[in-house]
Design an enzyme around this catalytic site. Structure first.
Site, PDB file in Angstrom:
ATOM      1  N   ASP A  10       0.879  -1.175   0.000  1.00  0.00           N
ATOM      2  CA  ASP A  10       0.000   0.000   0.000  1.00  0.00           C
ATOM      3  C   ASP A  10       0.912   1.219   0.000  1.00  0.00           C
ATOM      4  O   ASP A  10       2.129   1.112   0.184  1.00  0.00           O
ATOM      5  CB  ASP A  10      -0.898  -0.012   1.248  1.00  0.00           C
ATOM      6  CG  ASP A  10      -1.857   1.181   1.291  1.00  0.00           C
ATOM      7  OD1 ASP A  10      -2.306   1.633   0.224  1.00  0.00           O
ATOM      8  OD2 ASP A  10      -2.156   1.670   2.399  1.00  0.00           O
ATOM      9  N   CYS A  73      -4.436  -1.650  -1.797  1.00  0.00           N
ATOM     10  CA  CYS A  73      -4.641  -0.221  -2.037  1.00  0.00           C
ATOM     11  C   CYS A  73      -5.616  -0.069  -3.200  1.00  0.00           C
ATOM     12  O   CYS A  73      -5.356  -0.568  -4.304  1.00  0.00           O
ATOM     13  CB  CYS A  73      -3.304   0.421  -2.394  1.00  0.00           C
ATOM     14  SG  CYS A  73      -3.435   2.157  -2.852  1.00  0.00           S
ATOM     15  N   THR A  75      -6.487   2.757  -4.697  1.00  0.00           N
ATOM     16  CA  THR A  75      -6.014   3.729  -5.681  1.00  0.00           C
ATOM     17  C   THR A  75      -5.046   3.062  -6.660  1.00  0.00           C
ATOM     18  O   THR A  75      -5.163   3.239  -7.880  1.00  0.00           O
ATOM     19  CB  THR A  75      -5.327   4.912  -4.961  1.00  0.00           C
ATOM     20  OG1 THR A  75      -6.157   5.336  -3.876  1.00  0.00           O
ATOM     21  CG2 THR A  75      -5.097   6.069  -5.899  1.00  0.00           C
ATOM     22  N   CYS A 183     -11.078   2.806   0.694  1.00  0.00           N
ATOM     23  CA  CYS A 183      -9.671   3.141   0.940  1.00  0.00           C
ATOM     24  C   CYS A 183      -9.238   2.250   2.090  1.00  0.00           C
ATOM     25  O   CYS A 183      -9.952   2.154   3.105  1.00  0.00           O
ATOM     26  CB  CYS A 183      -9.528   4.615   1.335  1.00  0.00           C
ATOM     27  SG  CYS A 183      -7.848   5.026   1.894  1.00  0.00           S
ATOM     28  N   THR A 184      -8.099   1.591   1.935  1.00  0.00           N
ATOM     29  CA  THR A 184      -7.716   0.605   2.951  1.00  0.00           C
ATOM     30  C   THR A 184      -7.261   1.251   4.261  1.00  0.00           C
ATOM     31  O   THR A 184      -7.097   0.561   5.259  1.00  0.00           O
ATOM     32  CB  THR A 184      -6.628  -0.331   2.403  1.00  0.00           C
ATOM     33  OG1 THR A 184      -5.514   0.467   1.944  1.00  0.00           O
ATOM     34  CG2 THR A 184      -7.152  -1.169   1.268  1.00  0.00           C
ATOM     35  N   HIS A 185      -7.084   2.562   4.267  1.00  0.00           N
ATOM     36  CA  HIS A 185      -6.815   3.237   5.540  1.00  0.00           C
ATOM     37  C   HIS A 185      -8.095   3.336   6.397  1.00  0.00           C
ATOM     38  O   HIS A 185      -8.018   3.443   7.605  1.00  0.00           O
ATOM     39  CB  HIS A 185      -6.288   4.666   5.299  1.00  0.00           C
ATOM     40  CG  HIS A 185      -4.855   4.731   4.860  1.00  0.00           C
ATOM     41  ND1 HIS A 185      -4.432   4.312   3.627  1.00  0.00           N
ATOM     42  CD2 HIS A 185      -3.743   5.166   5.511  1.00  0.00           C
ATOM     43  CE1 HIS A 185      -3.121   4.502   3.525  1.00  0.00           C
ATOM     44  NE2 HIS A 185      -2.679   5.016   4.651  1.00  0.00           N
TER      45      HIS A 185
HETATM   46  N1  DGL Z   1      -4.826   3.133   1.086  1.00  0.00           N
HETATM   47  C1  DGL Z   1      -4.974   3.623  -0.220  1.00  0.00           C
HETATM   48  C2  DGL Z   1      -6.246   3.148  -0.893  1.00  0.00           C
HETATM   49  O1  DGL Z   1      -6.811   2.153  -0.531  1.00  0.00           O
HETATM   50  C3  DGL Z   1      -4.895   5.089  -0.500  1.00  0.00           C
HETATM   51  C4  DGL Z   1      -4.131   6.019   0.299  1.00  0.00           C
HETATM   52  C5  DGL Z   1      -3.416   7.048  -0.555  1.00  0.00           C
HETATM   53  O2  DGL Z   1      -4.043   7.850  -1.251  1.00  0.00           O
HETATM   54  O3  DGL Z   1      -2.200   6.996  -0.476  1.00  0.00           O
HETATM   55  O4  DGL Z   1      -6.683   3.776  -1.834  1.00  0.00           O
END
Ligand code: DGL
Length: 261
Positions: A10, A73, A75, A183-185
């Protein structure tokens, strides 16, 4: 049978929410996790920049003889997975918002995908919605700055909660009753998200689906491991910060190494 590791990456610590699900479902598998923190957030990068970053990470995984790679991730998945599947031979599993699941769960017919702004406006996500969720309305909401706050370990700070409220309360008002975290965050913000939207709104992330898909592929290709799994962590950014924040998010002591890619 194959005991080689799985590469998981990620832009930062968000991918750990996917790794957690993989470890739960496939405890025998070993993994190499790369947090590309020198280049976070991916949401602010162009497609070309992302193809360059992800190509370097997958090149590193290739050197490490991984048997499969998980894009933890959204994105990176929506902007680069097609190119990467052409360049690399190992099986690649992406992470995308679970639009079909929210479409099936929703009773009000109103759903939302809550993701980075880059994923929210991606043609790839629009195609997924057209294909799997055309029977409901899907509002794509791009969260501002949340991945940076999670990167700092701010999962319940005043600022984080205010941003979540700004994005989520209008959805509740619009009778949205199922939200996919794109978003994985964001799974690390689940507790606060649930407090804001209340018990009537279902919140679904992609981690479980990604782990199940990985298991399916490893099983079909006869690549499952028969040893106890171990996990290695790398960051292109600051090791001390990665160890501190990932230790907080995972609730265990994490040791990482620095890599330049
Ligand atoms: N964790 C990422 C996702 O799932 C994105 C975080 C980023 O933009 O760096 O899209």
């Amino acid at each position: 049978m194959n005991n080689n590791p799985i590469g998981v990456f990620d832009s930062g610590v968000g991918g750990l929410s996917v790794l957690l699900e993989i470890k739960k479902l496939l405890p025998n598998e070993s993994s190499i996790f790369v947090a590309d923190q020198a280049y976070v957030p991916y949401g602010a990068k162009t497609k070309e920049e992302l193809i360059d970053r992800v190509g370097r990470i997958l090149g590193f995984f290739k050197e490490k003889n991984v048997k499969a790679v998980v894009f933890a991730c959204n994105t990176a998945t929506v902007y680069t997975i097609d190119e990467m599947r052409k360049k690399f031979e190992f099986p690649i599993i992406g992470t995308v918002p679970v639009v079909k699941t929210i479409a099936n769960l929703s009773k009000s017919g109103k759903t939302a995908v809550f993701s980075t702004p880059a994923t929210a406006k991606s043609p790839y996500l629009q195609e997924l919605i057209d294909k799997f969720a055309s029977n409901v309305s899907v509002e794509c909401v791009g969260g501002s700055n949340l991945e940076e706050l999670v990167e700092n370990g701010e999962i319940d700070s005043y600022e984080t909660i205010e941003i979540l409220k700004k994005h989520l309360l209008p959805l509740v008002k619009n009778r949205v009753d199922a939200i996919a975290l794109g978003c994985t965050h964001y799974p690390f913000l689940r507790e606060e998200i649930e407090k804001i939207v209340g018990p009537e709104v279902m919140i679904v992330d992609s981690g479980g689906a990604v782990a199940r898909r990985l298991k399916q592929i490893l099983t079909a290709e006869n690549l499952l491991s028969n040893q106890n799994g171990s996990n290695l962590y790398y960051t292109t950014g600051n090791v001390e910060k990665f160890e501190r924040v990932s230790g907080k998010l995972l609730g265990e002591k994490i040791e990482a190494e620095h890599i330049s890619l």
